[in-house]
Write a protein that holds these residues in place. Structure first.
Motif, PDB file in Angstrom:
ATOM      1  N   ALA A 299     -39.230   7.734 -60.834  1.00 50.21           N
ATOM      2  CA  ALA A 299     -39.594   6.451 -60.425  1.00 50.21           C
ATOM      3  C   ALA A 299     -40.789   6.093 -59.648  1.00 50.21           C
ATOM      4  N   GLU A 300     -41.261   7.286 -59.343  1.00 45.71           N
ATOM      5  CA  GLU A 300     -42.536   7.158 -58.569  1.00 45.71           C
ATOM      6  C   GLU A 300     -42.231   6.989 -57.116  1.00 45.71           C
ATOM      7  N   ALA A 301     -41.222   7.171 -56.435  1.00 42.73           N
ATOM      8  CA  ALA A 301     -41.052   7.292 -54.978  1.00 42.73           C
ATOM      9  C   ALA A 301     -41.908   8.268 -54.642  1.00 42.73           C
ATOM     10  N   ASP A 302     -42.140   7.743 -53.053  1.00 47.74           N
ATOM     11  CA  ASP A 302     -43.110   8.872 -52.518  1.00 47.74           C
ATOM     12  C   ASP A 302     -42.726  10.240 -51.987  1.00 47.74           C
ATOM     13  N   ILE A 303     -41.210   9.916 -51.508  1.00 48.12           N
ATOM     14  CA  ILE A 303     -40.679  11.099 -51.229  1.00 48.12           C
ATOM     15  C   ILE A 303     -39.150  11.207 -51.334  1.00 48.12           C
ATOM     16  N   CYS A 304     -38.489  12.447 -51.570  1.00 45.07           N
ATOM     17  CA  CYS A 304     -37.087  12.270 -51.814  1.00 45.07           C
ATOM     18  C   CYS A 304     -36.289  13.794 -51.466  1.00 45.07           C
ATOM     19  N   VAL A 305     -35.177  13.468 -51.227  1.00 45.56           N
ATOM     20  CA  VAL A 305     -34.636  14.964 -50.857  1.00 45.56           C
ATOM     21  C   VAL A 305     -33.518  14.962 -51.914  1.00 45.56           C
TER      22      VAL A 305
ATOM     23  N   ARG B 212     -43.045  -0.262 -42.011  1.00 48.26           N
ATOM     24  CA  ARG B 212     -43.574   1.039 -42.567  1.00 48.26           C
ATOM     25  C   ARG B 212     -43.061   1.476 -43.760  1.00 48.26           C
ATOM     26  N   GLY B 213     -41.628   1.389 -44.268  1.00 46.78           N
ATOM     27  CA  GLY B 213     -41.596   1.538 -45.552  1.00 46.78           C
ATOM     28  C   GLY B 213     -39.977   1.489 -45.508  1.00 46.78           C
ATOM     29  N   VAL B 214     -39.390   2.072 -46.579  1.00 46.45           N
ATOM     30  CA  VAL B 214     -37.875   1.742 -47.032  1.00 46.45           C
ATOM     31  C   VAL B 214     -37.147   3.310 -47.142  1.00 46.45           C
ATOM     32  N   PHE B 215     -35.919   3.077 -46.594  1.00 47.74           N
ATOM     33  CA  PHE B 215     -35.312   4.426 -47.010  1.00 47.74           C
ATOM     34  C   PHE B 215     -34.071   3.992 -47.828  1.00 47.74           C
ATOM     35  N   ILE B 216     -33.787   4.723 -48.968  1.00 47.66           N
ATOM     36  CA  ILE B 216     -32.892   4.471 -49.969  1.00 47.66           C
ATOM     37  C   ILE B 216     -32.033   5.548 -50.101  1.00 47.66           C
ATOM     38  N   SER B 217     -30.668   5.104 -50.012  1.00 42.02           N
ATOM     39  CA  SER B 217     -29.558   6.173 -50.371  1.00 42.02           C
ATOM     40  C   SER B 217     -29.311   6.055 -52.024  1.00 42.02           C
ATOM     41  N   SER B 218     -29.656   6.787 -52.940  1.00 40.98           N
ATOM     42  CA  SER B 218     -29.340   6.506 -54.356  1.00 40.98           C
ATOM     43  C   SER B 218     -29.547   8.050 -55.017  1.00 40.98           C
ATOM     44  N   PRO B 219     -28.359   8.409 -55.616  1.00 41.26           N
ATOM     45  CA  PRO B 219     -27.227   7.356 -55.568  1.00 41.26           C
ATOM     46  C   PRO B 219     -26.352   7.684 -54.318  1.00 41.26           C
ATOM     47  N   THR B 220     -25.273   6.961 -54.340  1.00 42.97           N
ATOM     48  CA  THR B 220     -24.400   7.032 -53.370  1.00 42.97           C
ATOM     49  C   THR B 220     -23.306   8.459 -53.899  1.00 42.97           C
ATOM     50  N   TYR B 221     -22.426   8.444 -52.563  1.00 44.89           N
ATOM     51  CA  TYR B 221     -21.492   9.562 -52.766  1.00 44.89           C
ATOM     52  C   TYR B 221     -20.783   9.349 -54.146  1.00 44.89           C
ATOM     53  N   GLN B 222     -20.429   7.973 -54.561  1.00 40.24           N
ATOM     54  CA  GLN B 222     -19.718   7.773 -55.779  1.00 40.24           C
ATOM     55  C   GLN B 222     -20.504   7.720 -57.156  1.00 40.24           C
ATOM     56  N   GLY B 223     -22.050   8.178 -56.669  1.00 43.71           N
ATOM     57  CA  GLY B 223     -22.796   8.039 -57.729  1.00 43.71           C
ATOM     58  C   GLY B 223     -23.275   6.736 -58.317  1.00 43.71           C
ATOM     59  N   ILE B 224     -23.410   5.797 -57.498  1.00 43.29           N
ATOM     60  CA  ILE B 224     -24.128   4.283 -57.740  1.00 43.29           C
ATOM     61  C   ILE B 224     -25.236   4.454 -57.492  1.00 43.29           C
ATOM     62  N   SER B 225     -26.423   4.222 -58.362  1.00 40.02           N
ATOM     63  CA  SER B 225     -27.801   4.386 -58.228  1.00 40.02           C
ATOM     64  C   SER B 225     -28.238   2.937 -58.098  1.00 40.02           C
TER      65      SER B 225
ATOM     66  N   VAL C 103     -39.460   0.437 -56.074  1.00 38.86           N
ATOM     67  CA  VAL C 103     -40.881   1.137 -55.741  1.00 38.86           C
ATOM     68  C   VAL C 103     -41.938   0.300 -56.232  1.00 38.86           C
ATOM     69  N   LYS C 104     -41.730  -0.568 -57.285  1.00 38.81           N
ATOM     70  CA  LYS C 104     -42.865  -1.312 -57.905  1.00 38.81           C
ATOM     71  C   LYS C 104     -43.225  -2.357 -56.604  1.00 38.81           C
ATOM     72  N   PHE C 105     -42.626  -3.078 -56.056  1.00 39.50           N
ATOM     73  CA  PHE C 105     -42.696  -4.039 -55.154  1.00 39.50           C
ATOM     74  C   PHE C 105     -43.180  -3.518 -53.669  1.00 39.50           C
ATOM     75  N   MET C 106     -42.505  -2.563 -53.353  1.00 40.59           N
ATOM     76  CA  MET C 106     -42.986  -1.839 -52.386  1.00 40.59           C
ATOM     77  C   MET C 106     -44.416  -1.287 -52.339  1.00 40.59           C
ATOM     78  N   HIS C 107     -44.662  -0.647 -53.544  1.00 37.22           N
ATOM     79  CA  HIS C 107     -46.073  -0.057 -53.590  1.00 37.22           C
ATOM     80  C   HIS C 107     -47.087  -1.321 -53.479  1.00 37.22           C
ATOM     81  N   GLN C 108     -46.819  -2.478 -54.086  1.00 38.00           N
ATOM     82  CA  GLN C 108     -47.770  -3.716 -54.301  1.00 38.00           C
ATOM     83  C   GLN C 108     -48.033  -3.944 -52.716  1.00 38.00           C
ATOM     84  N   TYR C 109     -46.986  -3.690 -51.833  1.00 33.46           N
ATOM     85  CA  TYR C 109     -47.383  -4.111 -50.437  1.00 33.46           C
ATOM     86  C   TYR C 109     -47.873  -2.782 -49.488  1.00 33.46           C
ATOM     87  N   HIS C 110     -47.953  -1.698 -50.310  1.00 30.78           N
ATOM     88  CA  HIS C 110     -48.408  -0.415 -49.704  1.00 30.78           C
ATOM     89  C   HIS C 110     -47.555   0.203 -48.529  1.00 30.78           C
TER      90      HIS C 110
END
Length: 487
Positions: free
Chosen positions: A220-226, A167-180, A187-194
């Protein structure tokens, strides 16, 4: 000044509440302290009474978080404009609530979703509640120092091709240490596959407001973020925002979930802090971040001239990007664990790190820091190296193989969590299937998750971290080291 710049100088929710508290109305509604009159006398002497006047409830003048038609609606619209989103929602249960909302608002029972195995435990809670099936991916590891980086775009793309029905991907970015992560590439290739891209950007609420920081999820055009507005910028603890971009998110589904998971008595103190933090960043963000980025970079350079200490640098996290406001300082060459170093800094020098682990400390540089604060930090770290070295040849070291060989998934998190269980000692649980989340806090990343087979490596890691001084969430002295596994 453009119309949008002028609008961002407003704080409609704060202004509405400020106007209300000046009317001197006689309240016969919650909260029971009645604008501070009933607050404990000692607390009032310590902090004053004025702040409690803003602790209000849903009224005509204060609007309603779950059906906003006035000040809250205006405040959320300004937030969306400021953060580059199409729609924004105020959260009063932190990014934990936002992660639950993302997962419950997007996924259905049985949906497959790509999830980094180093995601926060609230993500596991969301998987348990949704009944979705995680396709776990392991993050990259720095072999020399043993810290977790992030997941690569290539890893995500490979898994997508192996599981085209996700259905999709969940990404943690940045990490606690700030690594993004490479959000643009993902986003580019995930959106290519809808497919839908969800981002836990709890530790990056400042990214959108400065060009020298990693790219924000919305840019970055992600669909949703917190985003946790109380991290780095000036929201009160537990305040956060949820941002939407594009048309892939069903807003009706999402808003129904927010009705379910958020308190029906939302804190107006938290919400006005969101309104004001947005105004502050929209009007002063670049200037405020200029200052703390410069302070952070200077501190990083000074720390790396101190004998026995090393502060993580951007070149160490390649191919990922590093948030310069996060200072990860390795102390293992001093013969100390991070836990012991943290206690020394706290008890003897009154310096409190954000987090400690086996061989490093994490310091957050925020818009509340001044040059004298960084000087105090450098002095404390210098004293740590000069006065507190230990000849310890038996340091507890992180088993770097663990993140590469996380326990195998045998059942879905939901199936395992609600399964019939038996209770046995952790030392006897190897080969069993866990029904519980076992993590080290902070940062709260699960070592063993519901549905995973408990491995020898995972048990040894938990035991090592506990001996080293970590706070365990799961097996602990409180339950005698007994764990629940699938019967």
């Amino acid at each position: 000044m453009s119309l949008s710049e002028e609008e961002q100088r407003q704080a409609p929710l704060f202004e509405a509440l400020a106007k209300y508290v000046k009317t001197e109305k006689t309240p016969f509604h919650t909260p029971g302290h009645k604008q501070g009159k009933g607050i404990d006398a000692e607390l009032k002497r310590l902090v004053g009474q004025e702040i409690f006047k803003f602790d209000l409830t849903v009224l005509e003048e204060t609007d309603c978080l779950f059906h906003p038609i006035g000040a809250i609606r205006e405040a959320q619209e300004l937030a969306a404009q400021a953060y580059g989103a199409d729609k924004s929602y105020f959260l009063i249960n932190g990014s934990t609530g936002g992660n639950l909302a993302m997962l419950l608002g997007v996924l259905f029972p049985g949906d497959k979703v790509i999830v980094p195995r180093n995601a926060h435990k609230s993500v596991l809670a969301g998987l348990i509640l949704t009944g979705a099936i995680p396709i776990y991916v392991s993050p990259g590891i720095d072999e020399e120092r043993g810290f977790v980086k992030n997941v690569t775009a290539e890893t995500i793309e490979k898994v997508l091709k192996e599981h085209p029905d996700i259905r999709g991907v969940f990404i943690s970015s940045p990490t606690y240490q700030g690594i993004s992560a490479d959000l643009l590439g993902i986003v580019k290739f995930m959106h290519q596959y809808h497919k839908i891209v969800m981002v836990d950007q709890a530790h990056g609420p400042h990214f959108h407001f400065h060009p020298d920081l990693p790219i924000s999820a919305m840019d970055a055009e992600a669909d949703i973020c917190v985003e946790s507005t109380h991290k780095i910028i000036s929201g009160l603890t537990q305040s956060a925002m949820l941002h939407i971009k594009g048309e892939r998110i069903d807003l009706r589904d999402l808003e129904n979930i927010l009705l379910i998971i958020q308190s029906t008595s939302p804190s107006y103190l938290l919400m006005i802090s969101l309104d004001l933090a947005r105004r502050q960043m929209a009007t002063q963000g670049k200037e405020l971040l200029d200052k703390i980025i410069a302070l952070s970079n200077r501190a990083r350079e000074e720390i790396n001239h101190l004998d026995g200490l090393y502060c993580l640098q951007p070149c160490d996290v390649t191919p990922f990007s590093l948030d310069p406001t996060k200072l990860t300082v390795f102390v293992k060459e001093l013969g100390l664990t991070g836990f012991k170093a943290s206690r020394i800094l706290d008890h003897q020098y009154h310096i409190q790190p954000e987090m400690a682990d086996i061989d490093s400390l994490l310091f957050l540089i925020t818009i509340g820091d001044e040059e004298q604060d960084l000087k105090k930090l450098i002095t404390g770290l210098k004293n740590l190296g000069e006065k507190h070295r230990e000849n310890n040849n038996h340091l507890y070291r992180i088993n770097c193989s663990l993140p590469k060989s996380y326990p195998p998934l045998k059942l879905s998190p939901r199936e395992a969590f609600f399964a019939k269980y038996k209770t046995i000692p952790l030392s006897e649980a190897i080969g069993e299937i866990s029904t519980e989340i076992f993590s080290v806090y902070p940062p709260g990343i699960p070592v063993i998750a519901p549905g995973e087979e408990i491995t020898k490596e995972a048990v040894e890691y938990l035991q090592m971290m506990e001996r080293g001084g970590a706070t365990m969430v799961g097996p602990s002295d409180q339950n005698g080291g007994m764990v629940r596994v699938v019967a």
